[in-house]
Design an enzyme around this catalytic site. Structure first.
Site, PDB file in Angstrom:
ATOM      1  N   PHE A 149     -10.435 -11.581   9.376  1.00  0.00           N
ATOM      2  CA  PHE A 149     -11.421 -10.821  10.210  1.00  0.00           C
ATOM      3  C   PHE A 149     -12.113 -10.172   9.399  1.00  0.00           C
ATOM      4  O   PHE A 149     -13.292  -9.642   9.937  1.00  0.00           O
ATOM      5  CB  PHE A 149     -10.464  -9.641  10.825  1.00  0.00           C
ATOM      6  CG  PHE A 149      -9.945  -8.402  10.202  1.00  0.00           C
ATOM      7  CD1 PHE A 149     -10.813  -7.682   9.684  1.00  0.00           C
ATOM      8  CD2 PHE A 149      -8.718  -8.517   9.264  1.00  0.00           C
ATOM      9  CE1 PHE A 149     -10.092  -6.607   8.750  1.00  0.00           C
ATOM     10  CE2 PHE A 149      -8.010  -7.622   8.364  1.00  0.00           C
ATOM     11  CZ  PHE A 149      -9.149  -6.514   8.275  1.00  0.00           C
ATOM     12  N   CYS A 281     -11.488  -8.454   0.095  1.00  0.00           N
ATOM     13  CA  CYS A 281     -10.680  -9.041  -1.275  1.00  0.00           C
ATOM     14  C   CYS A 281     -11.158  -8.766  -2.512  1.00  0.00           C
ATOM     15  O   CYS A 281     -10.605  -8.895  -3.413  1.00  0.00           O
ATOM     16  CB  CYS A 281     -10.361 -10.453  -0.779  1.00  0.00           C
ATOM     17  SG  CYS A 281     -11.843 -11.364  -0.921  1.00  0.00           S
ATOM     18  N   GLU A 382      -1.473  -4.394  -1.593  1.00  0.00           N
ATOM     19  CA  GLU A 382      -2.615  -4.608  -1.068  1.00  0.00           C
ATOM     20  C   GLU A 382      -2.790  -3.776   0.116  1.00  0.00           C
ATOM     21  O   GLU A 382      -2.249  -4.024   1.279  1.00  0.00           O
ATOM     22  CB  GLU A 382      -3.060  -5.821  -0.854  1.00  0.00           C
ATOM     23  CG  GLU A 382      -4.547  -5.843  -0.228  1.00  0.00           C
ATOM     24  CD  GLU A 382      -5.112  -7.462  -0.199  1.00  0.00           C
ATOM     25  OE1 GLU A 382      -6.321  -7.574  -0.220  1.00  0.00           O
ATOM     26  OE2 GLU A 382      -4.105  -8.329   0.532  1.00  0.00           O
TER      27      GLU A 382
END
Length: 489
Positions: A149, A281, A382
């Protein structure tokens, strides 16, 4: 509100399935569309269409295939603003961030236009007397692309242009959270006149992704997502005999030395940590401060982050938008709570932020947590949100050890005015992307988007020459043509 449609064999068709989930505007939680929960039936249809289109498309000369990409690039430029607004609306990022994403995607289209050169093989005459050997590249067949997404147009464009330029056909399964942006991109691609079935788009959830990964006619899978899912896709696709590249999660570190330019460092690190609400990321999630750099940097980044304007991505002056879903907001706020429970100090706490006119939005404010302990939950997880942890150490060697202790290896950066320190860091740090006085070490389209350890599963990465290697098979031809044979005819 609209129901999303699939694009199969050159036609837009309804996405089947009685069970649907909503596509929401993260800033308001307004429903924008519905998407099927399953979608596996459409995958079978799309793969069939791609397999049918493959023989003809693979025989089109590379110089002709790229003409469609030249037109694609031009049309993306013409519709640039509209596409960026769709990205901002359904993803939540600011318009400037959406525009930056689209620009990086277009760069990959541009690079893929060089396929006639990039796809060339090599040869050697007389490997033995009268015998020549040649290596040529040929396309694989049907390629599956599964995307997340957080970059709904850039990441598909990491893969799609190279795959079709190399002569493959493609089935794309985007995140069910953001189906509208890639639909707009495929509408643009359709206007190029690309032959039917070369690129297909199917919507759905986990079932659709698994169907694509397991389909016997799919030769390769390109995937970006969390590390647990990347590991599953990698193992499953490999078990079904496919070529696989899986970009996973990250826990990116920045090292700040005392000799860094603190003002510039603060600005760059803040942009990296809080840009796209931390949902990328390559976002910085941990700053490892060395020696005397800790207190000046802590105070500067907290002040800078507190001044950021948070709100809907399409509003003027907004510098950070919402996170993607209410569930994401709750998860991020839970991670902040767990970090403070483990002993970190909340220098700036973004939980419970209120945005005028957006009381239902999924907003988390910029958060800075001081003295995050290596090995703790917050240091190893994360978070994928606007949360920056600070970990003070005494030396550069200790800083590199902190990074080496992370299960992830996507990216890291160092801020310093010392060439020797930068060189040591560049050489020793165990991450696939490294920045020196750069907050987000995002490779250009003609370099591979690297990643190590739990951040990448596979051998060949996305973008550039790695993409050409991934989307082609090597064929070696060894030939002998004795002169006495030719004299017989």
């Amino acid at each position: 509100m609209q129901a999303v449609t699939n694009f199969i064999a050159g036609e837009w068709c309804p996405a089947s399935g009685a069970d649907v989930s909503p596509v929401i505007d993260p800033a308001t939680n307004e429903m924008l569309a519905t998407v099927p929960v399953d979608g596996s039936d459409a995958v079978a249809e799309a793969v069939s269409a791609a397999a049918k289109a493959y023989p003809e498309w693979s025989s089109v000369p590379p110089g002709e295939r790229i003409q469609f990409l030249f037109r694609f690039k031009q049309l993306l430029e013409e519709d640039f603003g509209e596409i960026a607004r769709v990205v901002s609306r359904e993803n939540g990022k600011t318009y400037a961030e959406a525009a930056g994403e689209l620009r990086r995607g277009i760069e990959n289209v541009e690079v893929a236009c060089g396929i006639p050169t990039m796809m060339q093989g090599y040869n050697l005459e007389d490997i033995a007397r009268g015998i020549d050997e040649t290596m040529i590249r040929q396309p694989l067949g049907v390629v599956g692309v599964i995307t997340p997404f957080n970059f709904p147009v850039m990441i598909p464009l990491w893969f799609l242009p190279y795959a079709i330029a190399c002569g493959n056909t493609v089935v794309i399964k985007p995140s069910e959270k953001v189906p509208l942006s890639i639909r707009r991109v495929i509408e643009v691609l359709q206007r190029t006149g690309l032959p039917k079935g070369v690129v297909n788009l199917v919507h759905g959830g986990v079932a659709a992704a698994n169907a694509l990964v397991e389909h016997p006619q799919v030769r390769a899978i390109s995937f970006v997502g969390s590390s647990p899912v990347a590991r599953h896709v990698y193992a499953t696709a490999a078990r079904h005999g496919k070529r696989v590249q899986c970009q996973g999660g990250a826990k990116n570190h920045v090292v700040v030395l005392p000799d860094a330019d603190m003002e510039t460092t603060t600005k760059i690190v803040g942009d990296s940590a809080f840009g796209c609400a931390g949902q990328r990321c390559l976002a910085v999630s941990t700053v490892v401060t060395v020696g005397d750099a800790h207190e000046p940097f802590r105070d500067a980044i907290a002040s800078s982050a507190a001044a950021l304007k948070v709100g809907p991505g399409l509003s003027d002056g907004v510098e950070m938008g919402p996170v993607i879903t209410a569930e994401s907001r709750r998860r991020i706020e839970g991670a902040i709570g767990r970090g403070t429970a483990d002993g970190a100090a909340a220098v700036l706490d973004g939980r419970g932020i209120q945005i005028d006119g957006c009381s239902e939005g999924n907003f988390v404010g910029p958060t800075v947590l001081d003295r995050v302990t290596p090995g703790s939950y917050l240091a190893t997880t994360e978070v994928f949100g606007p949360v920056l942890g600070l970990t003070p150490v005494k030396t550069l060697d200790e800083a590199i050890e902190v990074i080496a202790g992370s299960p992830f290896g996507n990216a890291s950066s160092i801020f310093t005015s010392s060439g020797a320190s930068a060189r040591k860091f560049r050489s020793e740090v165990p991450t696939g992307n490294v920045g020196v006085n750069i907050g987000v070490a995002a490779p250009m389209a003609y370099f591979p988007f690297s990643g190590w350890k739990d951040s990448f599963f596979g051998v060949l990465h996305g973008q550039g020459r790695d993409a050409v290697e991934f989307y082609t098979d090597k064929k070696v031809v060894v030939e002998r043509w004795p002169q006495e044979w030719s004299r017989k005819f």
